[in-house]
Design a protein around this motif. Structure first.
Motif, PDB file in Angstrom:
ATOM      1  N   HIS A  18      20.563 -65.240  57.326  1.00 35.51           N
ATOM      2  CA  HIS A  18      20.083 -64.827  55.941  1.00 35.51           C
ATOM      3  C   HIS A  18      20.837 -63.400  55.917  1.00 35.51           C
ATOM      4  CE1 HIS A  18      16.521 -67.945  55.691  1.00 35.51           C
ATOM      5  NE2 HIS A  18      17.664 -68.390  55.382  1.00 35.51           N
ATOM      6  N   SER A  19      20.546 -62.483  56.770  1.00 37.89           N
ATOM      7  CA  SER A  19      20.962 -61.170  56.810  1.00 37.89           C
ATOM      8  C   SER A  19      22.238 -60.818  56.628  1.00 37.89           C
ATOM      9  CB  SER A  19      20.526 -60.426  58.141  1.00 37.89           C
ATOM     10  OG  SER A  19      19.104 -60.583  58.507  1.00 37.89           O
ATOM     11  N   ALA A  20      23.144 -61.902  57.133  1.00 33.98           N
ATOM     12  CA  ALA A  20      24.650 -61.804  57.432  1.00 33.98           C
ATOM     13  C   ALA A  20      24.890 -62.019  55.938  1.00 33.98           C
ATOM     14  CB  ALA A  20      25.201 -62.516  58.365  1.00 33.98           C
ATOM     15  N   GLN A  21      24.368 -63.054  55.352  1.00 28.53           N
ATOM     16  CA  GLN A  21      24.763 -63.464  54.131  1.00 28.53           C
ATOM     17  C   GLN A  21      24.528 -62.624  52.795  1.00 28.53           C
ATOM     18  OE1 GLN A  21      22.892 -67.088  52.751  1.00 28.53           O
ATOM     19  NE2 GLN A  21      24.385 -67.539  51.101  1.00 28.53           N
ATOM     20  N   LEU A  22      23.212 -61.964  53.147  1.00 28.88           N
ATOM     21  CA  LEU A  22      22.832 -60.978  52.170  1.00 28.88           C
ATOM     22  C   LEU A  22      23.662 -59.597  52.370  1.00 28.88           C
ATOM     23  CD1 LEU A  22      19.165 -61.239  52.217  1.00 28.88           C
ATOM     24  CD2 LEU A  22      20.346 -62.021  50.189  1.00 28.88           C
ATOM     25  N   VAL A  23      23.940 -58.959  53.369  1.00 30.42           N
ATOM     26  CA  VAL A  23      24.742 -57.946  53.814  1.00 30.42           C
ATOM     27  C   VAL A  23      26.123 -58.309  53.043  1.00 30.42           C
ATOM     28  CG1 VAL A  23      25.807 -56.520  55.493  1.00 30.42           C
ATOM     29  CG2 VAL A  23      23.503 -57.181  55.844  1.00 30.42           C
ATOM     30  N   ALA A  24      26.783 -59.535  53.407  1.00 30.35           N
ATOM     31  CA  ALA A  24      28.071 -59.397  52.723  1.00 30.35           C
ATOM     32  C   ALA A  24      28.175 -59.427  51.300  1.00 30.35           C
ATOM     33  CB  ALA A  24      28.618 -61.038  53.416  1.00 30.35           C
ATOM     34  N   ALA A  25      27.184 -60.292  50.794  1.00 28.93           N
ATOM     35  CA  ALA A  25      27.188 -60.278  49.294  1.00 28.93           C
ATOM     36  C   ALA A  25      26.852 -58.938  48.794  1.00 28.93           C
ATOM     37  CB  ALA A  25      26.235 -61.221  48.902  1.00 28.93           C
ATOM     38  N   GLY A  26      25.892 -58.285  49.495  1.00 26.62           N
ATOM     39  CA  GLY A  26      25.709 -56.881  48.932  1.00 26.62           C
ATOM     40  C   GLY A  26      26.546 -55.909  48.961  1.00 26.62           C
ATOM     41  N   VAL A  27      27.390 -56.030  50.035  1.00 25.82           N
ATOM     42  CA  VAL A  27      28.651 -55.095  50.286  1.00 25.82           C
ATOM     43  C   VAL A  27      29.729 -55.385  49.211  1.00 25.82           C
ATOM     44  CG1 VAL A  27      30.307 -54.449  51.753  1.00 25.82           C
ATOM     45  CG2 VAL A  27      28.124 -54.734  52.759  1.00 25.82           C
ATOM     46  N   LEU A  28      30.021 -56.619  48.915  1.00 30.96           N
ATOM     47  CA  LEU A  28      30.955 -56.974  48.099  1.00 30.96           C
ATOM     48  C   LEU A  28      30.405 -56.803  46.697  1.00 30.96           C
ATOM     49  CD1 LEU A  28      33.719 -58.110  47.659  1.00 30.96           C
ATOM     50  CD2 LEU A  28      32.698 -60.449  47.727  1.00 30.96           C
ATOM     51  N   ILE A  29      29.334 -56.918  46.127  1.00 29.35           N
ATOM     52  CA  ILE A  29      28.982 -56.689  44.965  1.00 29.35           C
ATOM     53  C   ILE A  29      28.940 -55.153  44.716  1.00 29.35           C
ATOM     54  CG2 ILE A  29      26.993 -56.497  43.373  1.00 29.35           C
ATOM     55  CD1 ILE A  29      26.519 -59.405  44.280  1.00 29.35           C
ATOM     56  N   GLY A  30      28.332 -54.507  45.868  1.00 27.70           N
ATOM     57  CA  GLY A  30      28.293 -52.940  45.793  1.00 27.70           C
ATOM     58  C   GLY A  30      29.871 -52.313  45.381  1.00 27.70           C
ATOM     59  N   VAL A  31      30.670 -52.782  46.184  1.00 22.97           N
ATOM     60  CA  VAL A  31      32.277 -52.367  46.190  1.00 22.97           C
ATOM     61  C   VAL A  31      32.589 -52.545  44.891  1.00 22.97           C
ATOM     62  CG1 VAL A  31      34.436 -52.546  47.130  1.00 22.97           C
ATOM     63  CG2 VAL A  31      32.343 -52.382  48.569  1.00 22.97           C
ATOM     64  N   VAL A  32      32.441 -53.782  44.251  1.00 25.80           N
ATOM     65  CA  VAL A  32      33.025 -53.982  43.154  1.00 25.80           C
ATOM     66  C   VAL A  32      32.306 -53.123  42.051  1.00 25.80           C
ATOM     67  CG1 VAL A  32      33.443 -55.849  41.296  1.00 25.80           C
ATOM     68  CG2 VAL A  32      33.682 -56.251  43.650  1.00 25.80           C
ATOM     69  N   VAL A  33      30.811 -53.196  41.981  1.00 28.82           N
ATOM     70  CA  VAL A  33      30.247 -52.159  41.108  1.00 28.82           C
ATOM     71  C   VAL A  33      30.782 -50.960  40.972  1.00 28.82           C
ATOM     72  CG1 VAL A  33      28.000 -51.251  40.183  1.00 28.82           C
ATOM     73  CG2 VAL A  33      28.342 -53.696  40.836  1.00 28.82           C
ATOM     74  N   LEU A  34      30.772 -50.184  42.352  1.00 25.58           N
ATOM     75  CA  LEU A  34      31.108 -48.809  42.278  1.00 25.58           C
ATOM     76  C   LEU A  34      32.522 -48.528  42.047  1.00 25.58           C
ATOM     77  CD1 LEU A  34      29.552 -47.985  45.818  1.00 25.58           C
ATOM     78  CD2 LEU A  34      28.860 -47.114  43.433  1.00 25.58           C
ATOM     79  N   VAL A  35      33.596 -49.224  42.296  1.00 24.94           N
ATOM     80  CA  VAL A  35      35.004 -49.238  41.843  1.00 24.94           C
ATOM     81  C   VAL A  35      34.922 -49.346  40.247  1.00 24.94           C
ATOM     82  CG1 VAL A  35      35.718 -49.614  44.063  1.00 24.94           C
ATOM     83  CG2 VAL A  35      35.568 -51.496  42.196  1.00 24.94           C
ATOM     84  N   SER A  36      34.190 -50.223  39.637  1.00 25.38           N
ATOM     85  CA  SER A  36      34.262 -50.433  38.282  1.00 25.38           C
ATOM     86  C   SER A  36      33.650 -49.381  37.571  1.00 25.38           C
ATOM     87  CB  SER A  36      33.474 -51.593  37.868  1.00 25.38           C
ATOM     88  OG  SER A  36      34.153 -52.852  38.706  1.00 25.38           O
ATOM     89  N   LEU A  37      32.477 -48.856  38.038  1.00 23.27           N
ATOM     90  CA  LEU A  37      31.867 -47.493  37.445  1.00 23.27           C
ATOM     91  C   LEU A  37      32.789 -46.362  37.402  1.00 23.27           C
ATOM     92  CD1 LEU A  37      28.265 -47.893  38.604  1.00 23.27           C
ATOM     93  CD2 LEU A  37      29.031 -48.205  36.420  1.00 23.27           C
ATOM     94  N   PHE A  38      33.419 -46.278  38.718  1.00 22.85           N
ATOM     95  CA  PHE A  38      34.381 -44.993  38.590  1.00 22.85           C
ATOM     96  C   PHE A  38      35.909 -45.348  38.722  1.00 22.85           C
ATOM     97  CE2 PHE A  38      30.765 -44.017  41.686  1.00 22.85           C
ATOM     98  CZ  PHE A  38      30.424 -42.815  41.038  1.00 22.85           C
ATOM     99  N   ALA A  39      36.123 -46.436  37.772  1.00 21.52           N
ATOM    100  CA  ALA A  39      37.478 -46.728  37.442  1.00 21.52           C
ATOM    101  C   ALA A  39      38.140 -45.595  36.771  1.00 21.52           C
ATOM    102  CB  ALA A  39      37.159 -47.904  36.288  1.00 21.52           C
ATOM    103  N   PRO A  40      37.559 -44.733  35.886  1.00 17.07           N
ATOM    104  CA  PRO A  40      38.405 -43.277  35.334  1.00 17.07           C
ATOM    105  C   PRO A  40      38.911 -42.702  36.239  1.00 17.07           C
ATOM    106  CG  PRO A  40      36.237 -43.719  34.124  1.00 17.07           C
ATOM    107  CD  PRO A  40      36.102 -44.895  35.327  1.00 17.07           C
ATOM    108  N   LEU A  41      38.130 -42.633  37.464  1.00 22.10           N
ATOM    109  CA  LEU A  41      38.624 -41.698  38.680  1.00 22.10           C
ATOM    110  C   LEU A  41      39.417 -42.347  39.493  1.00 22.10           C
ATOM    111  CD1 LEU A  41      35.052 -40.015  39.460  1.00 22.10           C
ATOM    112  CD2 LEU A  41      37.178 -38.867  38.050  1.00 22.10           C
ATOM    113  N   LEU A  42      39.366 -43.762  39.646  1.00 24.87           N
ATOM    114  CA  LEU A  42      40.014 -44.418  40.749  1.00 24.87           C
ATOM    115  C   LEU A  42      41.400 -44.877  40.208  1.00 24.87           C
ATOM    116  CD1 LEU A  42      37.213 -46.267  42.604  1.00 24.87           C
ATOM    117  CD2 LEU A  42      38.349 -44.092  43.247  1.00 24.87           C
ATOM    118  N   ALA A  43      41.345 -45.417  39.127  1.00 27.11           N
ATOM    119  CA  ALA A  43      42.675 -46.111  38.580  1.00 27.11           C
ATOM    120  C   ALA A  43      43.859 -45.191  38.530  1.00 27.11           C
ATOM    121  CB  ALA A  43      42.355 -46.488  37.120  1.00 27.11           C
ATOM    122  N   PRO A  44      44.899 -45.557  38.976  1.00 22.40           N
ATOM    123  CA  PRO A  44      46.027 -44.582  38.940  1.00 22.40           C
ATOM    124  C   PRO A  44      46.928 -44.504  37.794  1.00 22.40           C
ATOM    125  CG  PRO A  44      46.663 -46.928  40.140  1.00 22.40           C
ATOM    126  CD  PRO A  44      44.995 -46.696  39.815  1.00 22.40           C
TER     127      PRO A  44
END
Length: 289
Positions: A18-44
């Protein structure tokens, strides 16, 4: 008052899974959300900027990590900005529909059999309408765009949430802790808000998390067929539709990259929902609820 019962610990292998599943999902979703939120800064590049001289550059090209599309637009920049649109529409629409459906289910669950019967029959009627046809009708009335996606998602999600939460509420109204609170003079409002709602919130969150996965795909599908988010706004569904037109010309990556992104994000929300469901299930909690 929230029912508090002793909980048995989850076994080691089960806990680790359960922990591995939650961590993997949480990390992936967190990364996608963060890079989307900061798209104006990260987009080349500007996601709307076109360069006919640089069209169909393959992934890994100098200055274009994921390549370019048929108009010479940078795919990485469009992918980052598209996440802001696709995730925002799916998450906010599911959240709003979940609140509306949960409120309706709570009220119906504590109402008399006549009122609850009327509410649930209305819910059953909503199940009879194909959501795609509803979306097409909305596009004809409102014109294609983000509002069509929002209304279609709400129309799709509300009856499911209402049915699931209503079932949970009716089960809890027969529990001993509700009967005890009633004997102590608790009002119907107090029973709903203080007793039952805290005990069903976990199931609501788990169910809504799984729905987000489906709605991410649904939102992208509506944009891909032209009745969702409209150009030039970057959107994953639009990117898939645009790439599908040039797949046969040998530029499969234009559609494959946003398509894989939608699949991975949907899987991540499914993993998150499954992991939360397993952790919240009575068998794994050991509390018998």
């Amino acid at each position: 008052m929230v029912l508090a019962l002793p909980r048995a610990s989850i076994s080691g292998p089960t806990r680790r899974r359960h922990s591995a599943q939650l961590v993997a999902a949480g990390v992936l979703i967190g990364v996608v959300v963060l890079v989307s939120l900061f798209a104006p800064l990260l987009a080349p590049y500007d996601p709307l900027a076109t360069d006919p001289s640089a069209k169909f550059l393959p992934p890994g090209s100098s200055g274009h990590l994921l390549g370019t599309d048929d108009l010479g637009r940078d795919l990485l920049s469009r992918l980052l900005w598209g996440g802001r649109t696709s995730l925002l529409l799916a998450v906010l629409s599911v959240a709003g529909a979940t609140v509306a459906g949960s409120v309706a289910a709570l009220l119906a669950g504590f109402a008399g059999p006549r009122i609850s019967g009327v509410v649930m029959r209305l819910v059953d009627m909503l199940f009879a309408f194909p959501v795609i046809l509803v979306a097409v009708a909305l596009a004809a009335v409102l014109s294609p765009g983000a509002p069509v996606v929002v209304v279609a998602i709400v129309f799709y999600v509300v009856p499911y949430v209402t049915r699931v939460v209503f079932t949970e509420v009716k089960q809890h109204t027969r529990r001993e802790y509700v009967e005890a609170a009633t004997a102590l003079g608790a009002t119907r409002w107090a029973l709903m808000v203080r007793e039952v709602l805290p005990n069903v919130t976990g199931q609501i969150v788990v169910y809504a998390t799984g729905l987000v996965a489906t709605m991410v795909v649904f939102s992208a599908s509506l944009s891909a067929v032209g009745i969702g988010v409209q150009p030039p706004t970057p959107d994953w569904g639009q990117m898939i539709a645009s790439g599908a037109k040039v797949v046969l010309s040998g530029h499969m990556y234009v559609a494959l990259i946003p398509g894989l992104t939608v699949v991975l994000v949907a899987l991540a929300f499914n993993w998150l929902g499954d992991g939360l469901h397993d952790l919240a299930s009575p068998r794994n909690r050991g509390d018998g609820r």
